[in-house]
Scaffold this motif. Sequence first.
Motif, short mmCIF file in Angstrom:
data_model
loop_
_atom_site.label_atom_id
_atom_site.label_comp_id
_atom_site.label_asym_id
_atom_site.label_seq_id
_atom_site.Cartn_x
_atom_site.Cartn_y
_atom_site.Cartn_z
N VAL A 12 41.15 -45.40 7.04
CA VAL A 12 40.39 -45.78 8.23
C VAL A 12 39.13 -46.52 7.79
CG1 VAL A 12 39.22 -44.90 10.29
CG2 VAL A 12 41.22 -43.69 9.41
N HIS A 13 38.82 -47.64 8.44
CA HIS A 13 37.61 -48.41 8.12
C HIS A 13 36.38 -47.53 8.19
CE1 HIS A 13 38.98 -52.47 7.57
NE2 HIS A 13 39.75 -52.37 8.62
N ARG A 14 35.48 -47.74 7.23
CA ARG A 14 34.19 -47.06 7.14
C ARG A 14 34.30 -45.59 6.76
NH1 ARG A 14 29.58 -49.81 7.19
NH2 ARG A 14 28.53 -48.14 8.27
N PHE A 15 35.50 -45.10 6.47
CA PHE A 15 35.67 -43.74 5.99
C PHE A 15 35.67 -43.78 4.46
CE2 PHE A 15 37.12 -40.60 9.29
CZ PHE A 15 36.68 -41.33 10.37
N PRO A 16 35.42 -42.64 3.81
CA PRO A 16 35.44 -42.62 2.34
C PRO A 16 36.82 -42.99 1.79
CG PRO A 16 34.44 -40.62 3.21
CD PRO A 16 35.05 -41.35 4.38
N PHE A 31 47.49 -52.24 -1.30
CA PHE A 31 48.05 -50.92 -1.54
C PHE A 31 48.73 -50.40 -0.27
CE2 PHE A 31 45.11 -49.33 -5.19
CZ PHE A 31 45.86 -50.05 -6.10
N LYS A 32 49.91 -49.85 -0.45
CA LYS A 32 50.66 -49.27 0.66
C LYS A 32 49.79 -48.19 1.32
CE LYS A 32 55.18 -47.30 1.70
NZ LYS A 32 56.47 -46.95 1.09
N GLY A 33 49.62 -48.30 2.63
CA GLY A 33 48.84 -47.33 3.37
C GLY A 33 47.34 -47.57 3.41
N CYS A 34 46.86 -48.58 2.69
CA CYS A 34 45.42 -48.86 2.67
C CYS A 34 45.08 -49.88 3.76
CB CYS A 34 44.98 -49.39 1.32
SG CYS A 34 43.19 -49.64 1.18
N ILE A 35 44.10 -49.56 4.56
CA ILE A 35 43.74 -50.41 5.70
C ILE A 35 43.08 -51.72 5.28
CG2 ILE A 35 41.46 -49.42 6.13
CD1 ILE A 35 42.57 -49.44 9.18
N ARG A 43 41.88 -61.05 -0.07
CA ARG A 43 41.08 -59.85 -0.29
C ARG A 43 41.94 -58.59 -0.18
NH1 ARG A 43 35.57 -60.99 0.65
NH2 ARG A 43 35.28 -58.81 1.20
N GLN A 44 43.09 -58.55 -0.85
CA GLN A 44 44.02 -57.43 -0.69
C GLN A 44 43.65 -56.22 -1.54
OE1 GLN A 44 47.78 -59.40 -1.42
NE2 GLN A 44 47.79 -60.29 0.62
N ILE A 45 43.12 -56.46 -2.72
CA ILE A 45 42.73 -55.37 -3.64
C ILE A 45 41.41 -55.77 -4.30
CG2 ILE A 45 43.33 -54.25 -5.84
CD1 ILE A 45 46.20 -54.16 -4.97
N GLU A 65 36.03 -50.07 -4.04
CA GLU A 65 37.06 -50.68 -4.88
C GLU A 65 38.36 -49.90 -4.77
OE1 GLU A 65 35.35 -47.69 -7.89
OE2 GLU A 65 34.60 -48.82 -6.17
N ASN A 66 39.47 -50.61 -4.98
CA ASN A 66 40.78 -49.97 -5.02
C ASN A 66 41.12 -49.53 -6.43
OD1 ASN A 66 41.23 -52.44 -2.85
ND2 ASN A 66 41.97 -50.45 -2.17
N ILE A 67 40.71 -50.34 -7.41
CA ILE A 67 41.02 -50.04 -8.81
C ILE A 67 39.71 -50.07 -9.60
CG2 ILE A 67 42.27 -50.75 -10.89
CD1 ILE A 67 44.29 -52.19 -9.04
N THR A 68 39.41 -48.97 -10.28
CA THR A 68 38.28 -48.92 -11.20
C THR A 68 38.85 -49.10 -12.60
OG1 THR A 68 37.26 -47.27 -9.75
CG2 THR A 68 36.21 -47.65 -11.88
N THR A 69 38.30 -50.07 -13.33
CA THR A 69 38.83 -50.42 -14.65
C THR A 69 37.87 -49.99 -15.75
OG1 THR A 69 37.77 -52.59 -14.81
CG2 THR A 69 39.88 -52.49 -13.64
N ARG A 70 38.40 -49.92 -16.97
CA ARG A 70 37.58 -49.73 -18.18
C ARG A 70 38.10 -50.71 -19.23
NH1 ARG A 70 37.92 -44.42 -19.34
NH2 ARG A 70 35.85 -44.00 -18.56
N GLY A 71 37.16 -51.36 -19.92
CA GLY A 71 37.53 -52.20 -21.04
C GLY A 71 37.95 -53.61 -20.68
N VAL A 72 37.70 -54.05 -19.46
CA VAL A 72 38.00 -55.42 -19.05
C VAL A 72 36.67 -56.15 -18.89
CG1 VAL A 72 39.02 -56.91 -17.29
CG2 VAL A 72 40.10 -54.73 -17.84
N ASP A 73 36.50 -57.24 -19.61
CA ASP A 73 35.26 -58.02 -19.50
C ASP A 73 35.36 -58.91 -18.27
OD1 ASP A 73 33.04 -59.63 -19.75
OD2 ASP A 73 33.42 -60.17 -21.84
#
Length: 150
Positions: A12-16, A31-35, A43-45, A65-73
């Motif tokens: 739901v928009h504006r929800f955590p 993402f399936k199920g992501c509003i 602006r899909q992800i 964010e949908n994906i939090t990354t580590r190690g990507v410059d």
Amino acid sequence: MGEVVHLFTCLVHRFPMQEVYEAEAMADKGFKGCIHGRPGSKRQILLMDIETLERFGIAPAAVKENITTRGVDFKRLSAGQHLRIGGSLLEITLPCDPCSRMDEIRQGLQRELRGQRGWLCRVVETGKIKRGDRIEVVAAVGLRTRGASR
């Protein structure tokens, strides 16, 4: 080589954002199920790196964010590049400009995050993504591995 450290969807928009172990990236949707994902959108992800979040003292998912990354410059990424993440393929479309909602997290954060809020992507190939998956930068022509940034 980068990796996925967190995955989030929003019902739901504006929800955590809700953290998930695995998400299905749907071609030309998000993402399936992501509003937040919409067919035809650039602006899909949203990708955000943990290094920037930690530098600013921001919790994962706070900037939506949908994906939090580590190690990507992220400074070495650019629009048009493709990322192989788990079983999916994403195309980087544009940098995410911080909106006024960032100031709801902390006053002045919108200004502080300018040029550092991550990359927006569209989903080119459907596939599952899970925490711990590798992130590879892939050449657009023939989609050969070009090497991950770092």
